[in-house]
Motif scaffolding. Sequence first.
Motif, PDB file in Angstrom:
ATOM      1  N   GLU B 473       0.850  -1.242   0.021  1.00  0.00           N
ATOM      2  CA  GLU B 473       0.034  -0.015  -0.048  1.00  0.00           C
ATOM      3  C   GLU B 473       0.877   1.438   0.030  1.00  0.00           C
ATOM      4  OE1 GLU B 473      -2.967   0.419   3.540  1.00  0.00           O
ATOM      5  OE2 GLU B 473      -2.558   2.562   2.999  1.00  0.00           O
ATOM      6  N   SER B 474       1.940   1.195   0.718  1.00  0.00           N
ATOM      7  CA  SER B 474       2.676   2.337   0.796  1.00  0.00           C
ATOM      8  C   SER B 474       3.692   2.813  -0.637  1.00  0.00           C
ATOM      9  CB  SER B 474       3.660   2.271   1.900  1.00  0.00           C
ATOM     10  OG  SER B 474       4.674   1.260   1.812  1.00  0.00           O
ATOM     11  N   ASP B 475       3.587   1.562  -1.637  1.00  0.00           N
ATOM     12  CA  ASP B 475       4.282   2.067  -2.742  1.00  0.00           C
ATOM     13  C   ASP B 475       3.326   3.189  -3.618  1.00  0.00           C
ATOM     14  OD1 ASP B 475       6.480   0.479  -2.260  1.00  0.00           O
ATOM     15  OD2 ASP B 475       5.603  -1.165  -2.968  1.00  0.00           O
ATOM     16  N   MET B 476       2.087   3.241  -3.123  1.00  0.00           N
ATOM     17  CA  MET B 476       1.132   3.979  -4.045  1.00  0.00           C
ATOM     18  C   MET B 476       1.580   5.554  -3.994  1.00  0.00           C
ATOM     19  SD  MET B 476      -0.807   1.976  -4.805  1.00  0.00           S
ATOM     20  CE  MET B 476       0.639   0.578  -4.750  1.00  0.00           C
ATOM     21  N   TRP B 477       1.453   6.094  -5.148  1.00  0.00           N
ATOM     22  CA  TRP B 477       1.969   7.442  -5.269  1.00  0.00           C
ATOM     23  C   TRP B 477       1.028   8.450  -5.853  1.00  0.00           C
ATOM     24  CZ3 TRP B 477       4.736   9.976  -9.638  1.00  0.00           C
ATOM     25  CH2 TRP B 477       5.964  10.565  -9.216  1.00  0.00           C
ATOM     26  N   GLY B 478       1.392   9.765  -5.983  1.00  0.00           N
ATOM     27  CA  GLY B 478       0.666  10.791  -6.434  1.00  0.00           C
ATOM     28  C   GLY B 478       1.626  11.831  -6.441  1.00  0.00           C
ATOM     29  N   GLN B 484      -2.560  10.368  -3.691  1.00  0.00           N
ATOM     30  CA  GLN B 484      -1.956   9.218  -3.455  1.00  0.00           C
ATOM     31  C   GLN B 484      -2.800   8.349  -2.555  1.00  0.00           C
ATOM     32  OE1 GLN B 484       0.390   9.602   0.121  1.00  0.00           O
ATOM     33  NE2 GLN B 484       1.937   7.725  -0.586  1.00  0.00           N
ATOM     34  N   LEU B 485      -3.652   8.861  -1.591  1.00  0.00           N
ATOM     35  CA  LEU B 485      -4.853   8.164  -0.999  1.00  0.00           C
ATOM     36  C   LEU B 485      -5.771   7.590  -1.911  1.00  0.00           C
ATOM     37  CD1 LEU B 485      -6.386   7.461   1.498  1.00  0.00           C
ATOM     38  CD2 LEU B 485      -7.468   9.949   1.450  1.00  0.00           C
ATOM     39  N   ARG B 488      -4.202   4.587  -2.764  1.00  0.00           N
ATOM     40  CA  ARG B 488      -4.075   3.602  -1.733  1.00  0.00           C
ATOM     41  C   ARG B 488      -5.461   2.923  -1.581  1.00  0.00           C
ATOM     42  NH1 ARG B 488       0.501   5.793   2.426  1.00  0.00           N
ATOM     43  NH2 ARG B 488       0.092   3.746   3.621  1.00  0.00           N
ATOM     44  N   LEU B 489      -6.450   3.533  -1.911  1.00  0.00           N
ATOM     45  CA  LEU B 489      -7.832   3.203  -1.647  1.00  0.00           C
ATOM     46  C   LEU B 489      -8.023   2.026  -2.804  1.00  0.00           C
ATOM     47  CD1 LEU B 489     -10.206   3.621   0.414  1.00  0.00           C
ATOM     48  CD2 LEU B 489     -11.031   5.551  -1.195  1.00  0.00           C
ATOM     49  N   ARG B 492      -6.414  -1.064  -1.919  1.00  0.00           N
ATOM     50  CA  ARG B 492      -7.120  -1.852  -0.905  1.00  0.00           C
ATOM     51  C   ARG B 492      -8.502  -2.499  -1.477  1.00  0.00           C
ATOM     52  NH1 ARG B 492      -4.321  -3.921   3.443  1.00  0.00           N
ATOM     53  NH2 ARG B 492      -2.602  -2.447   3.852  1.00  0.00           N
ATOM     54  N   LYS B 601       4.733   4.048  -7.397  1.00  0.00           N
ATOM     55  CA  LYS B 601       5.675   5.087  -7.486  1.00  0.00           C
ATOM     56  C   LYS B 601       6.740   4.700  -8.432  1.00  0.00           C
ATOM     57  CE  LYS B 601       8.940   3.117  -4.078  1.00  0.00           C
ATOM     58  NZ  LYS B 601       9.415   2.990  -2.905  1.00  0.00           N
TER      59      LYS B 601
END
Lengths: 127, 730
Positions: B473-478, B484-485, B488-489, B492, B601
């Motif tokens: 999840e923490s690899d998600m980017w923006g 970014q959230l 992440r959503l 998930r 990312k």
Amino acid sequence: MAGLYRPRRAAEWATCAVAVLLVLLGLPLLIMGAELALLGGSFYYVVAGAAIIAGGVLMLMGSVSGALLYLLAWLLTWPWALWEVGFDGWGLLPRLLGPTLIAVLVVLTIPVLRRVQKTSLVRKGIA
Amino acid sequence: MSRTDLSAATSLCGLLLFSSLAGIAPARAQSAYQPAPPGPGEADAPGKTGNKFAGPSPFAPQAPGVNAANIPDGPPAEPGEVTPAVEQISSHPAHGDWPAYGRDTNATRFSPLEQITPENVGQLTRAFVYHTGSKPAAGQTNKWAAETTPIKVGDGLYMCSAMNDIMKLDPATGKEIWRHEAGVKYASIPYTAACKGVVYYTSSTVPEGEPCHNRILEGTLDMRLIEVDADTGKLCEGFGYHGQVNLMKGMGESVPGFVSMTAPPPIVNGAIVVNHEVLDGQRRWAPSGVIRGYDAETGKFLWAWDVNRPDAHGEPAEGQHYSRGTPNSWATMTGDNALGLVYVPTGNSAADYYSAMRSPEENKVSSAIVALDVKTGSPRWVFQTVHKDVWDYDMGSQPTMIDFPGQDGPVPALVVPTKRGQTFVLDRRDGKPLLPVEERPAPTDTDVVGDPRSPTQPWSVGMPRLGLPDLKESDMWGMSPIDQLFCRLKFRRAKYEGEFTAPSVGKPWIEYPGYNGGSDWGSMAYDPRTGVLIANWNVTPMYDQLVTRKKADELGLMPLDDPNFKPGGGGAEGNGAMADTPYGIVVSPFWNQYTHMMCNKPPYGMITAIDMHTRKVLWQHPLGSARANGPWGMPTYLPLTIGTPNNGGPVVTAGGVVFVAATTDNMLHAFDAKTGKELWNDVLPGGGQATPMTYEQKGRQYVAIMAGGHHFMMTPVSDVLVVYALPENK
């Protein structure tokens, strides 16, 4: 309960705009962040969203503590970001760049909010 | 578990699936879903049942224009004997030539030229540009991606345009010497108007000095083989029907653009081996993925390898067709004259994301390397890289032949890149892995009824993986915490259990590596002197979901040959009807659909050098800058090396320089082969989604790149071949 203050000068209008911006940015963080937390993801966003909205609302009410609340959330974002991605520049970019730019704006509102707060206290004293 | 055990297990699974499917078929009757290919008894025109979603019968006659040149077919041919061939120059290329797509028969993409070195590559300037003239006309949807690598033999630079015109250019000036117009129509473009290259052939029967002693061979988007004289560009009358062969013969019902050739067919011991792309995502009973051999001298049919008719090597009888929906091979094949084999990188059975209707024979050979005997068309060995593929991990790369350092001397080996970023190294004689391959457990949890996954998948643990660790999840980017959230959503909300996460109907699933690779059609370069392998690869996850037939109909997903088909209703990459199955497929990059930025990312593209003596990574770094990419597709002009998605292969030279374009920054890059340091780059007039090549003419070394762009990579389209050289007299 204290209501929203009425902006009179340009600096106060600008402060008001920053406060509204915080609320507008905080809302998606709060809403999507809540779903993320429910799905087992990070709690950072829902907490940060709540803090930023609260900060914005307090600022709209003319309170310095609103600005300080945002800055506290921003400060705590740093150790969180480093904990999540370490010193990876690309990873830190979304977590820190935007919030830091906004922190600069928020710092600029502090003197204005101080003055607003003082005036309203004086007014309350008179009344 | 050994490989043979596993294939036996998968075949058994296939049988079980078939019987269980028969049981659920009635429940799906309203969705025009057929568990088996329609038999001859049902042979009729479309719409007979009154169901507007019923597809055309595979026995329906081919629509007008499918046999593009109206070449008379004649009666079905029996397997034939090849005309004895002479040795081709691609087996021993002249020092300054690049006579084949992968430079030589081994497909090394290595040139012995040394004029351009790490010291002087910075002085490269444009020697000339050449316009092929092929790009979208006004009002045409952009389906262009020329992907062309010219070949160079003697005094000619030979290439094809995206729409299959064949040209001979002066290698020193770019002046067009002749042009053969192929007359391919827009309707015949499948997913992409591409022509990766042409083939140089020297005749064994026509004496030197006569027309068609040396010939240029090409396979076309509208399924023809064309041979022209290398000196004049005139059709070779002795080949096929006045210089052409109709490859739609025996294919049954089809429409223009359903089946096409985009890769140069290898000629192995006199046999042209033909594969073709069948448009992905259309229907389970799409036209066949049959592989065929034709005589390079005469164009005569030699043999067919038809997966579901394993013992029939002739053309289908009148009124019949090659078995439908079988795995198609669209990658460039590699021919091995010494062993008499052609290495066929296979794809998936039609309807990529649903495997319950595949035959055990198909399950054995999909997403594999199949070594076919070029005399008979029978497989000599098979090595499978994905069992029961439902991720579109079809084989895109041309395998490279190398001498692998073995204990008792060099072993004839085949380097097999895959979209998974697993690189397999096989013994060409028997297909056995020369480096350890482990069958590792794979996710099996799925809500797709009656379509269980393979419990294990093969991993090439002896080679460095061209991939990054599983997503978190923490690899998600923006750009900001908000986008970014959003990612992440998205992460998930989807199902994700690492590589080989099984398809899902209830919610989206993340496919990582994505179908762009790892390694895609760019393939790899290998320097046989140093034993260094160069590979550029992708880090681009996909976001997929199966949808019920009802939902697919609502989304307007229809196969190309459906009478109600509207262009844009689903292509090869992206949403597909997968008609004849219970599900359609919805596919997009794993991106933020509002900003068009990838959700993971950076980097999205990498380049790696591997020492094949030690199998250690010599250097590896992100490939491509952020200059032409950014949110909402806006260029940022940032000179930061971010690592972009890339399509197109590398070239390595004896001078010690690696050339690669491929990236979405529209640049040609030069790297130091020893260190990986970027030495030089130049902005191209269009996306460089092609493999460069290099040659020498009159003592001067040139580097050529087709800057044709790529519609799916969203890089600018152009019709420009750009050719570089060092300044003269310096």
